[in-house]
Design a protein around this motif. Sequence first.
Motif, PDB file in Angstrom:
ATOM      1  N   SER A  32       0.805  -1.229   0.000  1.00 41.81           N
ATOM      2  CA  SER A  32       0.000   0.000   0.000  1.00 41.81           C
ATOM      3  C   SER A  32       0.835   1.274   0.000  1.00 41.81           C
ATOM      4  O   SER A  32       0.330   2.351  -0.353  1.00 41.81           O
ATOM      5  CB  SER A  32      -0.924   0.016   1.220  1.00 41.81           C
ATOM      6  OG  SER A  32      -0.166   0.046   2.426  1.00 41.81           O
ATOM      7  N   GLY A  33       2.106   1.174   0.422  1.00 43.84           N
ATOM      8  CA  GLY A  33       2.921   2.378   0.562  1.00 43.84           C
ATOM      9  C   GLY A  33       2.542   3.215   1.763  1.00 43.84           C
ATOM     10  O   GLY A  33       2.859   4.412   1.847  1.00 43.84           O
ATOM     11  N   VAL A  34       1.850   2.583   2.717  1.00 45.67           N
ATOM     12  CA  VAL A  34       1.282   3.274   3.874  1.00 45.67           C
ATOM     13  C   VAL A  34       1.686   2.509   5.137  1.00 45.67           C
ATOM     14  O   VAL A  34       1.885   1.297   5.091  1.00 45.67           O
ATOM     15  CB  VAL A  34      -0.267   3.290   3.751  1.00 45.67           C
ATOM     16  CG1 VAL A  34      -0.939   3.797   5.008  1.00 45.67           C
ATOM     17  CG2 VAL A  34      -0.695   4.131   2.553  1.00 45.67           C
ATOM     18  N   LYS A 285      -7.236   1.555  -3.528  1.00 45.64           N
ATOM     19  CA  LYS A 285      -7.677   2.212  -4.766  1.00 45.64           C
ATOM     20  C   LYS A 285      -7.040   3.601  -4.911  1.00 45.64           C
ATOM     21  O   LYS A 285      -6.865   4.099  -6.023  1.00 45.64           O
ATOM     22  CB  LYS A 285      -9.208   2.335  -4.743  1.00 45.64           C
ATOM     23  CG  LYS A 285      -9.825   2.848  -6.031  1.00 45.64           C
ATOM     24  CD  LYS A 285     -11.342   2.754  -5.954  1.00 45.64           C
ATOM     25  CE  LYS A 285     -11.980   3.060  -7.291  1.00 45.64           C
ATOM     26  NZ  LYS A 285     -13.432   2.741  -7.293  1.00 45.64           N
ATOM     27  N   ASN A 286      -6.682   4.202  -3.773  1.00 51.35           N
ATOM     28  CA  ASN A 286      -6.164   5.581  -3.777  1.00 51.35           C
ATOM     29  C   ASN A 286      -4.808   5.676  -3.075  1.00 51.35           C
ATOM     30  O   ASN A 286      -4.511   6.678  -2.428  1.00 51.35           O
ATOM     31  CB  ASN A 286      -7.169   6.501  -3.074  1.00 51.35           C
ATOM     32  CG  ASN A 286      -8.468   6.625  -3.812  1.00 51.35           C
ATOM     33  OD1 ASN A 286      -8.665   7.531  -4.606  1.00 51.35           O
ATOM     34  ND2 ASN A 286      -9.384   5.705  -3.542  1.00 51.35           N
ATOM     35  N   LYS A 287      -3.986   4.636  -3.221  1.00 49.37           N
ATOM     36  CA  LYS A 287      -2.795   4.555  -2.365  1.00 49.37           C
ATOM     37  C   LYS A 287      -1.783   5.669  -2.617  1.00 49.37           C
ATOM     38  O   LYS A 287      -1.056   6.057  -1.696  1.00 49.37           O
ATOM     39  CB  LYS A 287      -2.140   3.172  -2.463  1.00 49.37           C
ATOM     40  CG  LYS A 287      -1.706   2.718  -3.834  1.00 49.37           C
ATOM     41  CD  LYS A 287      -1.215   1.270  -3.733  1.00 49.37           C
ATOM     42  CE  LYS A 287      -0.771   0.749  -5.080  1.00 49.37           C
ATOM     43  NZ  LYS A 287      -0.339  -0.672  -4.973  1.00 49.37           N
ATOM     44  N   GLU A 288      -1.756   6.212  -3.824  1.00 47.84           N
ATOM     45  CA  GLU A 288      -0.830   7.327  -4.073  1.00 47.84           C
ATOM     46  C   GLU A 288      -1.146   8.525  -3.175  1.00 47.84           C
ATOM     47  O   GLU A 288      -0.254   9.227  -2.711  1.00 47.84           O
ATOM     48  CB  GLU A 288      -0.892   7.746  -5.548  1.00 47.84           C
ATOM     49  CG  GLU A 288      -0.156   6.805  -6.491  1.00 47.84           C
ATOM     50  CD  GLU A 288       1.306   6.622  -6.111  1.00 47.84           C
ATOM     51  OE1 GLU A 288       1.990   7.653  -5.873  1.00 47.84           O
ATOM     52  OE2 GLU A 288       1.772   5.473  -6.034  1.00 47.84           O
ATOM     53  N   PHE A 290      -2.344   8.455  -0.197  1.00 48.70           N
ATOM     54  CA  PHE A 290      -2.045   8.197   1.217  1.00 48.70           C
ATOM     55  C   PHE A 290      -0.580   7.831   1.460  1.00 48.70           C
ATOM     56  O   PHE A 290      -0.203   7.462   2.568  1.00 48.70           O
ATOM     57  CB  PHE A 290      -2.933   7.060   1.727  1.00 48.70           C
ATOM     58  CG  PHE A 290      -4.402   7.345   1.648  1.00 48.70           C
ATOM     59  CD1 PHE A 290      -4.975   8.319   2.432  1.00 48.70           C
ATOM     60  CD2 PHE A 290      -5.214   6.633   0.763  1.00 48.70           C
ATOM     61  CE1 PHE A 290      -6.338   8.588   2.362  1.00 48.70           C
ATOM     62  CE2 PHE A 290      -6.569   6.887   0.690  1.00 48.70           C
ATOM     63  CZ  PHE A 290      -7.136   7.875   1.488  1.00 48.70           C
ATOM     64  N   LYS A 291       0.243   7.942   0.444  1.00 47.14           N
ATOM     65  CA  LYS A 291       1.625   7.449   0.508  1.00 47.14           C
ATOM     66  C   LYS A 291       2.363   7.998   1.734  1.00 47.14           C
ATOM     67  O   LYS A 291       2.333   9.193   2.013  1.00 47.14           O
ATOM     68  CB  LYS A 291       2.370   7.847  -0.768  1.00 47.14           C
ATOM     69  CG  LYS A 291       3.635   7.054  -1.005  1.00 47.14           C
ATOM     70  CD  LYS A 291       4.126   7.228  -2.435  1.00 47.14           C
ATOM     71  CE  LYS A 291       5.302   6.313  -2.694  1.00 47.14           C
ATOM     72  NZ  LYS A 291       5.785   6.416  -4.071  1.00 47.14           N
ATOM     73  N   ASN A 292       3.006   7.058   2.454  1.00 46.15           N
ATOM     74  CA  ASN A 292       3.836   7.360   3.634  1.00 46.15           C
ATOM     75  C   ASN A 292       3.057   7.888   4.836  1.00 46.15           C
ATOM     76  O   ASN A 292       3.660   8.296   5.835  1.00 46.15           O
ATOM     77  CB  ASN A 292       4.961   8.344   3.283  1.00 46.15           C
ATOM     78  CG  ASN A 292       5.902   7.771   2.238  1.00 46.15           C
ATOM     79  OD1 ASN A 292       6.195   6.589   2.237  1.00 46.15           O
ATOM     80  ND2 ASN A 292       6.358   8.624   1.326  1.00 46.15           N
ATOM     81  N   MET A 293       1.732   7.892   4.770  1.00 48.29           N
ATOM     82  CA  MET A 293       0.936   8.324   5.917  1.00 48.29           C
ATOM     83  C   MET A 293       0.758   7.175   6.911  1.00 48.29           C
ATOM     84  O   MET A 293       0.961   6.005   6.582  1.00 48.29           O
ATOM     85  CB  MET A 293      -0.444   8.814   5.457  1.00 48.29           C
ATOM     86  CG  MET A 293      -0.429  10.133   4.726  1.00 48.29           C
ATOM     87  SD  MET A 293      -2.121  10.699   4.388  1.00 48.29           S
ATOM     88  CE  MET A 293      -1.799  12.269   3.611  1.00 48.29           C
ATOM     89  N   LYS A 294       0.362   7.528   8.133  1.00 49.46           N
ATOM     90  CA  LYS A 294      -0.008   6.542   9.141  1.00 49.46           C
ATOM     91  C   LYS A 294      -1.534   6.439   9.148  1.00 49.46           C
ATOM     92  O   LYS A 294      -2.215   7.428   9.449  1.00 49.46           O
ATOM     93  CB  LYS A 294       0.499   6.964  10.517  1.00 49.46           C
ATOM     94  CG  LYS A 294       2.018   6.921  10.635  1.00 49.46           C
ATOM     95  CD  LYS A 294       2.475   7.244  12.050  1.00 49.46           C
ATOM     96  CE  LYS A 294       3.986   7.082  12.162  1.00 49.46           C
ATOM     97  NZ  LYS A 294       4.455   7.412  13.538  1.00 49.46           N
ATOM     98  N   VAL A 295      -2.027   5.266   8.790  1.00 52.29           N
ATOM     99  CA  VAL A 295      -3.474   5.085   8.603  1.00 52.29           C
ATOM    100  C   VAL A 295      -3.989   3.981   9.510  1.00 52.29           C
ATOM    101  O   VAL A 295      -3.503   2.849   9.471  1.00 52.29           O
ATOM    102  CB  VAL A 295      -3.795   4.738   7.131  1.00 52.29           C
ATOM    103  CG1 VAL A 295      -5.299   4.552   6.951  1.00 52.29           C
ATOM    104  CG2 VAL A 295      -3.284   5.829   6.195  1.00 52.29           C
ATOM    105  N   GLY A 296      -4.970   4.321  10.333  1.00 49.58           N
ATOM    106  CA  GLY A 296      -5.653   3.328  11.153  1.00 49.58           C
ATOM    107  C   GLY A 296      -6.915   2.865  10.451  1.00 49.58           C
ATOM    108  O   GLY A 296      -7.677   3.690   9.926  1.00 49.58           O
ATOM    109  N   ILE A 297      -7.117   1.560  10.400  1.00 54.26           N
ATOM    110  CA  ILE A 297      -8.333   1.001   9.792  1.00 54.26           C
ATOM    111  C   ILE A 297      -9.050   0.152  10.842  1.00 54.26           C
ATOM    112  O   ILE A 297      -8.439  -0.736  11.448  1.00 54.26           O
ATOM    113  CB  ILE A 297      -8.009   0.141   8.559  1.00 54.26           C
ATOM    114  CG1 ILE A 297      -7.389   1.004   7.453  1.00 54.26           C
ATOM    115  CG2 ILE A 297      -9.271  -0.551   8.038  1.00 54.26           C
ATOM    116  CD1 ILE A 297      -7.054   0.244   6.178  1.00 54.26           C
TER     117      ILE A 297
END
Length: 311
Positions: A32-34, A285-288, A290-297
């Motif tokens: 994901s790059g995330v 679908k939108n990984k560009e 969110f690149k390098n972000m910290k994402v909680g799911i």
Amino acid sequence: MNKETLIDVQKRIQPYIHRTPVLKSKLLNEISGVQLFFKCENFQKMGAFKIRGATNAILSLSEAERQKGVVTHSSGNFAQAVSLAAKKLGIKAYIVMPENAPQVKKNGVKTYNGEIIECESTPEAREATAARIKDEKGASFLHPSNQDEVILGNGTAAMELLEDHPDLDILMTPVGGGGLIAGTALAAHYFTENCKVIGGEPMVADDAYRSLLSGKIEYNTTFNTVADGLRTHLGDRNFPIIQKYVDRIIRVEEDEIIEAMRLIWERMKIIIEPSCAVPFAALLKNKEEFKNMKVGIILSGGNVDLSNLPF
């Protein structure tokens, strides 16, 4: 609804729920790059976050109200949540379920001693049947997503995630009835400086996406999504919260949901249900973006009919 209310709710329900783990995956981070942080509500009691809102709603009733029982309508997870919470607190639960609800979820309700009343698979049929039971039995109606006590209880999952990882850039959840994303948005608003909340929604059941565009609650005319927990619409209690505090909603196709679900099963070795995979599909679908972000799911649940997998 304020910060102190959320803290009180967290304390109230804590004895009745699990504090679920947060899992990470180096491989999914690379794909994901995330930097991903999965809040595993699939490991929650009864297998989904909904026990949080159900427990808080029942604990908010008076003793006299509890004696007459509770009634709800649900495709499965809130049905199981209310059944289990009611069983723990020694009260009767009447559960209105669509006739095509997954058998695994019906079995779960029966395990927790909930009494199932089946109806047609439309929001209108659910609501009418629940209203009839409420009138006949005098039971208190608990809404799966459009009730303050339920929304606040749901928000405690995000509160826990933010306690463990306070520096998240984004929080993502699926969007069905709106109770989880509304509670998550309140938690992000009160307990972070600038963490954005983004929802994931099936393209074929994109009522919330359309509601944010039009400024009024929209409805679905089709419910043909593999994400069975998201076949419902927003309500007048959660929609204003979503309008105010949710950044946006990303829509995904059915094959994208199934692929995201499969990735988590295969790479993380955990069971999640299709609805649960929708925000991860939205991220991929939108990984560009969110690149390098910290994402909680928030992985919302893991109640899957193993005899009817989509892959």
